[in-house]
Write an enzyme that holds these catalytic residues in place. Structure first.
Site, PDB file in Angstrom:
ATOM      1  N   THR A 215       0.546  -1.110   0.192  1.00  0.00           N
ATOM      2  CA  THR A 215      -0.304  -0.418  -0.144  1.00  0.00           C
ATOM      3  C   THR A 215       0.927   1.431   0.116  1.00  0.00           C
ATOM      4  OG1 THR A 215      -1.961  -1.121   1.787  1.00  0.00           O
ATOM      5  CG2 THR A 215      -2.109   1.321   1.733  1.00  0.00           C
TER       6      THR A 215
ATOM      7  N   ASP B 242       6.529  -3.924  -1.416  1.00  0.00           N
ATOM      8  CA  ASP B 242       5.552  -2.695  -1.057  1.00  0.00           C
ATOM      9  C   ASP B 242       6.826  -1.718  -0.561  1.00  0.00           C
ATOM     10  OD1 ASP B 242       3.794  -1.564   0.560  1.00  0.00           O
ATOM     11  OD2 ASP B 242       3.638  -2.916   2.256  1.00  0.00           O
TER      12      ASP B 242
ATOM     13  N   GLY C 160       3.061   1.726   8.024  1.00  0.00           N
ATOM     14  CA  GLY C 160       2.541   2.238   8.165  1.00  0.00           C
ATOM     15  C   GLY C 160       1.736   3.946   8.224  1.00  0.00           C
ATOM     16  N   GLY C 161       2.229   4.412   7.363  1.00  0.00           N
ATOM     17  CA  GLY C 161       2.301   5.636   6.938  1.00  0.00           C
ATOM     18  C   GLY C 161       1.006   6.086   6.569  1.00  0.00           C
TER      19      GLY C 161
ATOM     20  N   GLU D 234      -0.414  -5.248   5.757  1.00  0.00           N
ATOM     21  CA  GLU D 234       0.373  -5.609   5.668  1.00  0.00           C
ATOM     22  C   GLU D 234       1.320  -6.710   7.057  1.00  0.00           C
ATOM     23  OE1 GLU D 234       1.148  -0.770   3.692  1.00  0.00           O
ATOM     24  OE2 GLU D 234       2.311  -1.634   5.524  1.00  0.00           O
TER      25      GLU D 234
ATOM     26  N   LYS E 161      14.722   7.048   2.290  1.00  0.00           N
ATOM     27  CA  LYS E 161      13.874   6.173   3.567  1.00  0.00           C
ATOM     28  C   LYS E 161      14.683   5.218   4.309  1.00  0.00           C
ATOM     29  CE  LYS E 161       9.422   6.817   2.017  1.00  0.00           C
ATOM     30  NZ  LYS E 161       8.549   6.267   1.639  1.00  0.00           N
TER      31      LYS E 161
HETATM   32  C1  5RP Z   1       1.688   2.439   4.482  1.00  0.00           C
HETATM   33  C2  5RP Z   1       3.160   1.655   4.278  1.00  0.00           C
HETATM   34  C3  5RP Z   1       4.033   2.571   2.996  1.00  0.00           C
HETATM   35  O1  5RP Z   1       4.039   1.639   2.675  1.00  0.00           O
HETATM   36  C4  5RP Z   1       4.363   3.255   3.332  1.00  0.00           C
HETATM   37  O2  5RP Z   1       4.050   4.660   4.146  1.00  0.00           O
HETATM   38  C5  5RP Z   1       5.699   3.952   2.251  1.00  0.00           C
HETATM   39  O3  5RP Z   1       4.577   5.086   1.157  1.00  0.00           O
HETATM   40  P1  5RP Z   1       4.811   5.891   0.025  1.00  0.00           P
HETATM   41  O4  5RP Z   1       5.535   4.959  -1.257  1.00  0.00           O
HETATM   42  O5  5RP Z   1       3.979   6.379  -0.392  1.00  0.00           O
HETATM   43  O6  5RP Z   1       6.160   6.391   0.564  1.00  0.00           O
HETATM   44  O7  5RP Z   1       3.310   1.013   5.220  1.00  0.00           O
HETATM   45  O8  5RP Z   1       1.227   1.812   5.587  1.00  0.00           O
END
Ligand code: 5RP
Length: 218
Positions: free
Chosen positions: A28, A81, A95-96, A103, A121
Site C-alpha cells: 500500500t 511493498d 504504516g504511514g 501489510e 527512506k
Molecule cells: C502504508 C505503508 C507504506 O508502505 C509507506 O507509508 C510508504 O509509502 P509511500 O510509498 O507512499 O512512500 O506502510 O501503510
C-alpha cells in the site's frame, strides 16, 4: 530526478521478482501504487494477487487484476511493498498509510518480501518517522499511557480509521536502537493490534531508487 521518479524506477525493478504462475502480495502507498501500475503490464502471467488494503485492492481491480482472499490462497510467492524507513538490515517502519496490520499479515504469508523505497527512506537508526501503532478504539488512552511510560510521544491520528475499524497512534520521539525488542514490547500492550516495526521478520530484499539508478541494499 524527483522522488516520485525514483519510486517509479524502483517499482518497475521489483517486477523482476515476480514469477510466472504465482500469486503476488501487493502493498500500500504511492510506491506500491506504481508497482500495481507496472504489474498490470504482466497481469496475464500471474495467477492473481492478495492486497494489503482496500485502496490497493481497488487499484488492482481497476486494472483488471484478480484480487484474492488470503484465506483462499495456499502460498504467496512474493510480497512487494514500500516503507517509511528502512535500516541497512531491512528492518522497517511502516504504516504511514495506516495499512500496517494487513501489510504485516500479507508479508508473513509470503515466501519473500521485496521492499521498494526511494533513497530518502534509508536511515541508520529507525524512529525519525513517527512509529504507527494500530489500536482497538476503546484502548486508545490506555495504550497511549503505556507508550509514554516507554519514552514515546503518541499522537492520535485524527479522523483516520483503518480498514479493520481501528485507530492509529503515531509515536514520536523514539530512537529505536533495538527494533525487534521494541516490536515485541509494543505488541504485548493490551489493546495494540500491530505496530509498524517490521524487525523480527525484516524484508528479504530492499531495492532503493537513487538518481544513479536502482540499487539493492546489502
Ligand atoms: C502504508 C505503508 C507504506 O508502505 C509507506 O507509508 C510508504 O509509502 P509511500 O510509498 O507512499 O512512500 O506502510 O501503510
Amino acid at each position: 530526478m524527483t522522488q516520485d521518479e525514483m519510486k517509479k524506477a524502483v517499482a518497475k525493478a521489483a517486477l523482476e521478482y515476480v514469477q510466472a504462475d504465482t500469486i503476488v502480495g501487493v502493498g500500500t502507498g504511492s510506491t506500491a501504487n506504481h508497482f500495481i501500475d507496472y504489474l498490470a503490464g504482466i497481469k496475464h502471467k500471474i495467477n492473481g494477487t492478495v492486497a494489503s488494503s482496500k485502496a490497493s485492492a481497488d487499484r488492482l481491480k481497476s486494472h483488471g487484476i484478480e484480487v484474492m482472499d488470503l484465506n483462499m490462497v495456499d502460498e504467496i510467492a512474493v510480497y512487494v511493498d514500500g516503507a517509511d524507513e528502512t535500516n541497512r538490515y531491512g528492518q522497517l517502519v511502516k504504516g504511514g498509510g495506516g495499512a500496517l496490520t494487513r501489510e504485516k499479515i500479507v508479508a508473513a504469508a509470503s515466501r519473500q518480501f521485496v521492499c521498494i523505497v526511494d533513497e530518502s527512506k534509508v536511515v541508520d537508526v529507525l524512529g525519525t518517522f513517527p512509529l504507527p501503532i494500530e489500536v482497538i478504539p476503546m484502548a486508545r488512552s490506555l495504550v497511549a499511557r503505556q507508550v509514554v511510560k516507554m519514552g514515546g510521544e503518541p499522537v492520535y491520528r485524527e479522523g483516520f480509521v483503518t480498514d479493520n475499524g481501528n485507530i492509529i497512534l503515531d509515536v514520536h520521539g523514539l530512537q529505536i536502537m533495538e527494533p525487534a525488542k521494541l516490536e515485541q514490547e509494543l505488541n504485548n500492550i493490551v489493546g495494540v493490534v500491530t505496530n509498524g516495526l517490521f524487525a523480527r521478520d525484516p524484508a528479504d530484499v530492499v531495492l532503493m531508487g537513487t538518481p544513479d539508478g536502482v540499487k539493492k541494499l546489502d
